[in-house]
Enzyme design. Sequence first.
Site, PDB file in Angstrom:
ATOM      1  N   ASP A 154      17.722   8.902  -8.342  1.00 45.85           N
ATOM      2  CA  ASP A 154      19.180   9.058  -8.282  1.00 45.85           C
ATOM      3  C   ASP A 154      19.735   9.122  -6.862  1.00 45.85           C
ATOM      4  OD1 ASP A 154      19.528   8.975 -10.991  1.00 45.85           O
ATOM      5  OD2 ASP A 154      19.687  11.145 -11.265  1.00 45.85           O
ATOM      6  N   LYS A 212      -3.413  10.537   5.230  1.00 45.39           N
ATOM      7  CA  LYS A 212      -3.157   9.850   6.494  1.00 45.39           C
ATOM      8  C   LYS A 212      -2.092  10.667   7.218  1.00 45.39           C
ATOM      9  CE  LYS A 212      -3.740   6.613   2.978  1.00 45.39           C
ATOM     10  NZ  LYS A 212      -5.154   6.471   2.961  1.00 45.39           N
ATOM     11  N   LYS A 215       3.425   4.300  -1.188  1.00 49.04           N
ATOM     12  CA  LYS A 215       3.574   5.212  -2.323  1.00 49.04           C
ATOM     13  C   LYS A 215       4.945   5.855  -2.198  1.00 49.04           C
ATOM     14  CE  LYS A 215      -1.035   4.808  -1.665  1.00 49.04           C
ATOM     15  NZ  LYS A 215      -1.707   4.244  -0.480  1.00 49.04           N
ATOM     16  N   ASP A 264       1.428  18.640  19.096  1.00 50.23           N
ATOM     17  CA  ASP A 264       2.095  19.771  19.755  1.00 50.23           C
ATOM     18  C   ASP A 264       2.858  20.669  18.787  1.00 50.23           C
ATOM     19  OD1 ASP A 264       1.062  19.027  22.166  1.00 50.23           O
ATOM     20  OD2 ASP A 264       2.905  18.098  22.919  1.00 50.23           O
ATOM     21  N   HIS A 317       0.833  -1.200   0.000  1.00 53.15           N
ATOM     22  CA  HIS A 317       0.000   0.000   0.000  1.00 53.15           C
ATOM     23  C   HIS A 317       0.871   1.254   0.000  1.00 53.15           C
ATOM     24  CE1 HIS A 317      -3.258   2.649   1.831  1.00 53.15           C
ATOM     25  NE2 HIS A 317      -3.844   2.132   0.775  1.00 53.15           N
ATOM     26  N   HIS A 333      -8.415  11.225   1.821  1.00 52.64           N
ATOM     27  CA  HIS A 333      -7.504  10.103   1.616  1.00 52.64           C
ATOM     28  C   HIS A 333      -6.186  10.301   2.366  1.00 52.64           C
ATOM     29  CE1 HIS A 333      -4.968   7.214  -0.745  1.00 52.64           C
ATOM     30  NE2 HIS A 333      -6.085   6.515  -0.652  1.00 52.64           N
TER      31      HIS A 333
END
EC number: 2.7.8.-
Length: 419
Positions: free
Chosen positions: A135, A329, A130, A334, A128, A327
């Site tokens: 380089d 997350k 991404k 603080d 899941h 979508h």
Amino acid sequence: MSGGQRRLAHFGQTLLGRRYLSRYRFTTGNDVRLFTSGDQYFAALIERIDAAKHVVTLETYIFADDDAGHDVSAALLRATQRGVRVRVITDGIGTTRLQIFSEWVAAGIEHRIYNPHLFGRFGFSRTHRKLAVIDDTYAYCGGINIVDDYDQNGTRLPFPRWDFAVELSGPVVADVRVAFDLQWRRIRIGHRPKPTPDTDGATNAQAVTDQFVRARRRIRTGDVRAAAEPSVAFVARDNIVNRRAIEKAYLTAIGQARDEVLLANPYFMPGRKLRRALIYAAERGVDVRLVVGRKEFAILDYAVPFLYRSLLRAGVKIAEYEKTMLHGKVAVVDSNWGTVGSSNLDALSLVLNNEANVVLVLHQQLDQLRGAILAAFAESRGIDVAHYEARPLSEQFVNWFAYQGYRALMKLLTVGGYD
């Protein structure tokens, strides 16, 4: 040492403590760029790919056959035509078999599919994550798939999907590259090996480790400046060694919160430990605000409200976001700790899937991230305690039944790992 300095030093000591050294490591000297939409992210990613000279690696759950996917694919093809080594990992369920895969192979792009079937060599787990590395100079991590910001399973969203990603440069890039290389080799298990060792562009992370150890030593000896230096950690969750790494990162930060915990997540179904951490924080006077996504999976829309009771009674403020598809997350604690990544706060992400988050400490981008979460909270439908308690018994039963069904299914899929 002032009270603020003591607090900052304590915060740094906790986050960089020995207990979590094996799970993730903080490095300093990194530059961070925050993206708040797919359009921003794709433009930056394509620019870096077009400038690549040696290696491009990309891992994603969804690679869509749409304009966004075509633009990124074209950049990958241009890179391989220049002699750049291009490697791509897609998930077997998140991404269907696309015509462009054949174009990639014909052009020399190396492509591997993680767990091609629903139940495969890696059980039910998915990748899941991404991620991208260019380089060994730039790395990307977040929640943004290679898909049009406005598309949701064929439906046109009224506003761009609410999501985030970061571009990283500096020592932390090595950790992202190591995680990709591990995944690349893991998928290869059982396949016929190549004639030559798969070590092109392999990363030596010893320099990163040395820098991390020096930073910990300075903090331990009372050098507050070391604790006050912006730091980044790449936190990957897998089913080998880092099974609870992302969850522990959340628990550490929430457990140390003194003023504010802001958390936004589309699938809020964490286990007991994380729920208790939020409750304990609220009970000790911390302003805890939770933004929950809606209207993607019906079972979650019915099951998640079952968890609201104990949270609301402890003083947690909850709002359901319906302006567009939430979508992202993300979390900020603080104003000096934050995370951006792919991990939902549900059983699949915390216990089963391969996930990746970036933790930022004292980086200036935290103000922008905090503002985005507060804005989403303000635009959401707040859950009023009195109205929640007064729900019809039939609705309460549906919430209870959906939660129990979800929990039983997740315990089965995670072989008892979900609590």
